[in-house]
Design a protein around this motif. Sequence first.
Motif, short mmCIF file in Angstrom:
data_model
loop_
_atom_site.label_atom_id
_atom_site.label_comp_id
_atom_site.label_asym_id
_atom_site.label_seq_id
_atom_site.Cartn_x
_atom_site.Cartn_y
_atom_site.Cartn_z
N SER A 1 0.84 -1.20 0.00
CA SER A 1 0.00 0.00 0.00
C SER A 1 0.87 1.25 0.00
CB SER A 1 -0.98 0.01 1.17
OG SER A 1 -0.29 -0.21 2.35
N ASP A 2 0.27 2.36 -0.38
CA ASP A 2 1.04 3.60 -0.51
C ASP A 2 0.83 4.49 0.73
OD1 ASP A 2 -1.37 4.91 -0.78
OD2 ASP A 2 -1.10 5.44 -2.88
N LYS A 3 1.41 5.67 0.71
CA LYS A 3 1.35 6.49 1.93
C LYS A 3 -0.04 7.10 2.15
CE LYS A 3 3.40 10.82 0.16
NZ LYS A 3 4.11 10.53 -1.08
N PHE A 4 -0.91 7.00 1.15
CA PHE A 4 -2.28 7.49 1.33
C PHE A 4 -3.22 6.35 1.73
CE2 PHE A 4 -0.15 10.14 -1.87
CZ PHE A 4 -0.15 11.35 -1.19
N GLY A 5 -2.64 5.19 1.98
CA GLY A 5 -3.44 4.05 2.44
C GLY A 5 -4.15 3.32 1.31
N ARG A 6 -3.78 3.63 0.06
CA ARG A 6 -4.41 2.91 -1.06
C ARG A 6 -3.70 1.57 -1.23
NH1 ARG A 6 -3.88 7.87 -5.29
NH2 ARG A 6 -1.76 7.60 -4.53
N ARG A 7 -4.48 0.52 -1.29
CA ARG A 7 -3.90 -0.80 -1.49
C ARG A 7 -3.62 -1.02 -2.98
NH1 ARG A 7 -6.22 -6.78 -1.02
NH2 ARG A 7 -4.40 -7.59 -2.09
N ILE A 8 -2.43 -1.49 -3.28
CA ILE A 8 -2.04 -1.72 -4.68
C ILE A 8 -2.22 -3.20 -4.99
CG2 ILE A 8 -0.17 -1.47 -6.37
CD1 ILE A 8 -1.23 1.19 -5.03
N ALA A 9 -3.22 -3.49 -5.85
CA ALA A 9 -3.54 -4.89 -6.14
C ALA A 9 -3.54 -5.17 -7.63
CB ALA A 9 -4.91 -5.21 -5.56
N ASP A 10 -3.32 -4.13 -8.43
CA ASP A 10 -3.58 -4.20 -9.85
C ASP A 10 -2.30 -3.82 -10.60
OD1 ASP A 10 -4.65 -3.79 -12.35
OD2 ASP A 10 -6.37 -2.65 -11.64
N LEU A 11 -1.77 -4.75 -11.38
CA LEU A 11 -0.52 -4.51 -12.12
C LEU A 11 -0.80 -4.49 -13.61
CD1 LEU A 11 2.64 -4.52 -12.39
CD2 LEU A 11 2.49 -7.02 -12.36
N ARG A 12 -0.28 -3.50 -14.30
CA ARG A 12 -0.35 -3.49 -15.77
C ARG A 12 1.05 -3.61 -16.32
NH1 ARG A 12 -5.55 -0.12 -17.55
NH2 ARG A 12 -6.81 -1.14 -15.97
N ILE A 13 1.25 -4.57 -17.19
CA ILE A 13 2.57 -4.75 -17.78
C ILE A 13 2.49 -4.50 -19.27
CG2 ILE A 13 4.56 -6.28 -18.05
CD1 ILE A 13 3.41 -8.14 -16.06
N SER A 14 3.30 -3.59 -19.73
CA SER A 14 3.42 -3.39 -21.17
C SER A 14 4.50 -4.35 -21.65
CB SER A 14 3.83 -1.95 -21.46
OG SER A 14 4.19 -1.84 -22.83
N ILE A 15 4.12 -5.25 -22.57
CA ILE A 15 5.11 -6.25 -23.01
C ILE A 15 5.78 -5.84 -24.33
CG2 ILE A 15 4.14 -8.15 -21.67
CD1 ILE A 15 2.77 -9.16 -24.23
N THR A 16 5.37 -4.73 -24.87
CA THR A 16 6.10 -4.10 -25.98
C THR A 16 5.54 -2.69 -26.12
OG1 THR A 16 6.60 -4.10 -28.35
CG2 THR A 16 4.46 -4.99 -27.73
N GLU B 1 6.43 8.18 -39.47
CA GLU B 1 7.36 7.06 -39.34
C GLU B 1 8.59 7.49 -38.56
OE1 GLU B 1 6.93 4.03 -39.77
OE2 GLU B 1 5.04 4.27 -40.85
N GLY B 2 9.02 6.67 -37.66
CA GLY B 2 10.26 6.96 -36.94
C GLY B 2 10.09 7.89 -35.75
N ALA B 3 8.92 8.52 -35.64
CA ALA B 3 8.72 9.44 -34.51
C ALA B 3 8.42 8.62 -33.26
CB ALA B 3 7.56 10.37 -34.80
N GLY B 4 8.70 9.17 -32.12
CA GLY B 4 8.40 8.48 -30.87
C GLY B 4 9.22 7.22 -30.75
N ALA B 5 10.53 7.35 -30.58
CA ALA B 5 11.44 6.20 -30.55
C ALA B 5 10.98 5.16 -29.54
CB ALA B 5 12.84 6.67 -30.20
N PHE B 6 11.23 3.90 -29.84
CA PHE B 6 10.79 2.84 -28.93
C PHE B 6 11.80 2.62 -27.82
CE2 PHE B 6 8.58 1.96 -32.93
CZ PHE B 6 7.30 2.11 -32.43
N TYR B 7 11.29 2.25 -26.66
CA TYR B 7 12.16 1.96 -25.53
C TYR B 7 12.60 0.49 -25.54
CZ TYR B 7 10.81 6.46 -23.50
OH TYR B 7 10.61 7.80 -23.27
N GLY B 8 11.86 -0.34 -26.30
CA GLY B 8 12.22 -1.76 -26.40
C GLY B 8 11.50 -2.61 -25.36
N ASP B 9 11.74 -3.91 -25.46
CA ASP B 9 11.07 -4.81 -24.50
C ASP B 9 12.05 -5.81 -23.92
OD1 ASP B 9 11.17 -6.63 -26.70
OD2 ASP B 9 9.29 -5.77 -27.42
N LEU B 10 11.58 -6.59 -22.95
CA LEU B 10 12.44 -7.52 -22.20
C LEU B 10 12.02 -8.95 -22.52
CD1 LEU B 10 12.31 -5.84 -18.66
CD2 LEU B 10 13.96 -5.45 -20.50
#
Length: 334
Positions: free
Chosen positions: A4-19, A34-43
């Motif tokens: 949980s965070d400092k405001f007492g909100r419980r963190i239960a929900d994860l979003r993963i960007s896979i690309t 084309e080519g704008a907004g370079a990609f950060y890549g994925d793992l």
Amino acid sequence: MFLSDKFGRRIADLRISITDRCNYKCVYCRTGNEGAGAFYGDLPFADYLRMTRVLVGMGITKVRLTGGEPLLRKGVVEFVRELASLRSGKNGNSEPLDIALTTNGHLLAELAQPLKEAGLTRVTVSMDAVDPDRFARITRVPGGYDRVLAGIRAARRAGLWPLKVNCVLMRGFNEDQIIPFGMFAREEGVTVRFIEFMPLEEDRLWTPTTVVTLEEILTRMAEYRSLVEFPHARSETARRYHFDDGIGEIGIIAPVSHPFCGHCSRIRITSDGKIRTCLFSVWDHDLYAEMRRGASDDELAEFIRGVVMKKEERHHIGEPDFVPASRTMVHIGG
Ligand code: SAM
């Protein structure tokens, strides 16, 4: 102990960007150049799996895969299977994780059944017009509408249920689609959720007047048929309505006109392994760097706990002190 965070909100929900790659260039998201907004890549998936396993051990119960376009990643079905083998540990027992996917639907027709069999629980398909020409103008990809419709139907057949269709409304592009989407919800048996446009696009087109607000959506829809609101739990992001004859459900997600930050239970992992504590964060936290330096699972958990303590109280959209997020939506994961 729950995360949980400092405001007492419980963190239960994860979003993963896979690309952060995407095969669409929606006008309200990408520049279209084309080519704008370079990609950060994925793992490699193994790295996302480890991050998720640690987070599930800390109380995450929902995981949503997003992007970019998550179905562009080869191996996504196998990744879902691995995620499904993790357990949420909710209430101290071993309930399965809730595994959801947000996709533009372009590749869903072929993947819906394998994803369901691998353990995917739910799917949300983004679709911003129910007319093929308008759809092509928004996505800037010809011929996508029929594929996405086929994807929605395949997901339904596969039992990926309840099925949600997300529509971002943007003035001047698709606000005339409100009533057609009401009809679509009734005919296809899907929940259509309208989302207010947020300032997260590459082209920085957002102004308060581009936002089609909750009130406006309700007024327009009422010209078609009366709506009845479901009781609204304060923690729910969407206000939910059904039509007066009980056929068809719509939802409205109104982060601009009716912010719900006080109940935010989310954190995000970007495709390059950074934690973001808010869509509008102006910084991120490099979880992957911790992994690369050889941190143990306990050390990762400690790092995550420290990051979550820094979660922002709320966004400042439309306020004079608003500072744009350090990444645009396609590089965060919506
Ligand atoms: N490619 C996938 C898709 O189209 O659903 C997943 C990623 S996309 C960034 C996730 C969701 O964010 C989509 O429903 C999209 O419409 C929404 N979105 C993108 N930019 C947005 C913005 N500026 N404001 C509100 N929603 C946005």
